[in-house]
Design a protein around this motif. Structure first.
Motif, PDB file in Angstrom:
ATOM      1  N   GLU A 133     -24.406  35.888 -53.758  1.00  0.00           N
ATOM      2  CA  GLU A 133     -25.046  35.952 -55.283  1.00  0.00           C
ATOM      3  C   GLU A 133     -25.703  34.505 -55.551  1.00  0.00           C
ATOM      4  O   GLU A 133     -26.549  34.340 -56.279  1.00  0.00           O
ATOM      5  N   GLU A 134     -25.029  33.607 -54.808  1.00  0.00           N
ATOM      6  CA  GLU A 134     -25.683  32.166 -54.773  1.00  0.00           C
ATOM      7  C   GLU A 134     -27.153  31.798 -54.079  1.00  0.00           C
ATOM      8  O   GLU A 134     -27.794  30.980 -54.511  1.00  0.00           O
ATOM      9  N   VAL A 142     -24.691  25.667 -59.587  1.00  0.00           N
ATOM     10  CA  VAL A 142     -25.613  26.208 -58.263  1.00  0.00           C
ATOM     11  C   VAL A 142     -26.977  26.428 -58.724  1.00  0.00           C
ATOM     12  O   VAL A 142     -27.246  27.052 -59.730  1.00  0.00           O
ATOM     13  N   GLY A 143     -27.807  25.693 -58.041  1.00  0.00           N
ATOM     14  CA  GLY A 143     -29.401  26.127 -58.077  1.00  0.00           C
ATOM     15  C   GLY A 143     -29.977  25.271 -59.105  1.00  0.00           C
ATOM     16  O   GLY A 143     -31.158  25.055 -59.318  1.00  0.00           O
ATOM     17  N   ASP A 156     -30.072  33.133 -53.787  1.00  0.00           N
ATOM     18  CA  ASP A 156     -31.280  33.277 -54.419  1.00  0.00           C
ATOM     19  C   ASP A 156     -31.390  31.924 -55.200  1.00  0.00           C
ATOM     20  O   ASP A 156     -32.565  31.484 -55.216  1.00  0.00           O
ATOM     21  N   LYS A 157     -30.333  31.720 -55.802  1.00  0.00           N
ATOM     22  CA  LYS A 157     -30.341  30.573 -56.760  1.00  0.00           C
ATOM     23  C   LYS A 157     -30.747  29.136 -55.953  1.00  0.00           C
ATOM     24  O   LYS A 157     -31.438  28.226 -56.341  1.00  0.00           O
ATOM     25  N   ILE A 158     -29.989  29.116 -55.042  1.00  0.00           N
ATOM     26  CA  ILE A 158     -30.073  28.044 -53.900  1.00  0.00           C
ATOM     27  C   ILE A 158     -31.518  27.921 -53.279  1.00  0.00           C
ATOM     28  O   ILE A 158     -31.907  26.742 -52.977  1.00  0.00           O
ATOM     29  N   SER A 159     -31.807  28.980 -52.957  1.00  0.00           N
ATOM     30  CA  SER A 159     -33.301  29.229 -51.974  1.00  0.00           C
ATOM     31  C   SER A 159     -34.339  28.466 -53.161  1.00  0.00           C
ATOM     32  O   SER A 159     -35.326  27.917 -52.845  1.00  0.00           O
ATOM     33  N   GLN A 160     -34.213  28.799 -54.484  1.00  0.00           N
ATOM     34  CA  GLN A 160     -35.217  28.445 -55.701  1.00  0.00           C
ATOM     35  C   GLN A 160     -34.895  26.995 -55.785  1.00  0.00           C
ATOM     36  O   GLN A 160     -36.025  26.061 -55.770  1.00  0.00           O
ATOM     37  N   ALA A 161     -33.652  26.492 -55.776  1.00  0.00           N
ATOM     38  CA  ALA A 161     -33.360  25.158 -56.150  1.00  0.00           C
ATOM     39  C   ALA A 161     -34.054  24.234 -54.853  1.00  0.00           C
ATOM     40  O   ALA A 161     -34.342  23.200 -55.124  1.00  0.00           O
ATOM     41  N   VAL A 162     -33.842  24.581 -53.800  1.00  0.00           N
ATOM     42  CA  VAL A 162     -34.514  24.160 -52.536  1.00  0.00           C
ATOM     43  C   VAL A 162     -36.007  24.003 -52.531  1.00  0.00           C
ATOM     44  O   VAL A 162     -36.700  22.781 -52.432  1.00  0.00           O
TER      45      VAL A 162
END
Length: 190
Positions: free
Chosen positions: A156-157, A100-101, A159-165
């Protein structure tokens, strides 16, 4: 500025799917539209799309409305209408083979297990186009893959996925502005 670049995010249309793992490709296109003030208001080619300029190049931002497994129909229709080379499309999609991310930029390659990418490659008869993969991780033990990709991210995921986008949108801009190799060097190590 005469060369058209088609940036396609894969996902499923409709509110029911909007927040699911399978729709991260749509999220990247929406962010690019926002950044570059491109109105996503045209409907044609079995897609919602908008026209604009990114890094000095004419772009179409595209969100196929066919549902994931038929995404290639939309991409094929656009390529044949605009008569653009396959190398001028950039596909953004979720990938269960990345944590994830994490994002990965690639100049070409197979579809792996992704049905949307299988459809694209089948319909345009080529895998010779750049893509940005966004990690959504593998399904937990006992989960059906279809149920997993249509599930929402955990707290939990998120923040990671927002940054990945954000990283994926930056990577698309880098591919358009500086080329695929620069984009790979910059984003594949994040």
């Amino acid at each position: 500025m005469d060369e058209l670049i088609v940036v396609t995010g894969l996902g499923n249309p409709g509110r029911k799917y909007a927040d699911t793992r399978h729709n991260v490709g749509f999220w990247v296109v929406e962010l690019l539209a926002l950044r570059h003030k491109i109105k996503m208001s045209k409907v044609k080619f079995k897609a919602l799309y908008g026209e604009g300029v990114i890094s000095g190049k004419k772009v179409l931002l595209v969100m196929p409305q066919t549902y994931m497994n038929l995404s290639g129909e939309s991409v094929r229709d656009i390529i044949s209408w605009y008569k653009i080379p396959v190398g001028n499309i950039i596909i953004i999609y979720d990938d269960i083979d990345l944590p994830v991310g994490k994002i990965r930029v690639r100049p070409k390659g197979s579809a792996g297990t992704h049905n949307g990418m299988k459809s694209v490659i089948y319909q345009i008869m080529s895998d010779e186009f750049p893509r940005v993969r966004i990690g959504i991780d593998k399904p937990p033990e006992g989960w059906d893959l279809a149920d997993y990709v249509l599930s929402k991210f955990s707290k939990e995921e998120k923040d990671k996925i927002s940054q990945a986008v954000v990283n994926a949108a930056d990577a698309v801009e880098a591919i358009i502005g500086q080329g695929i190799n620069q984009a790979m060097n910059k984003f594949n190590n994040l």
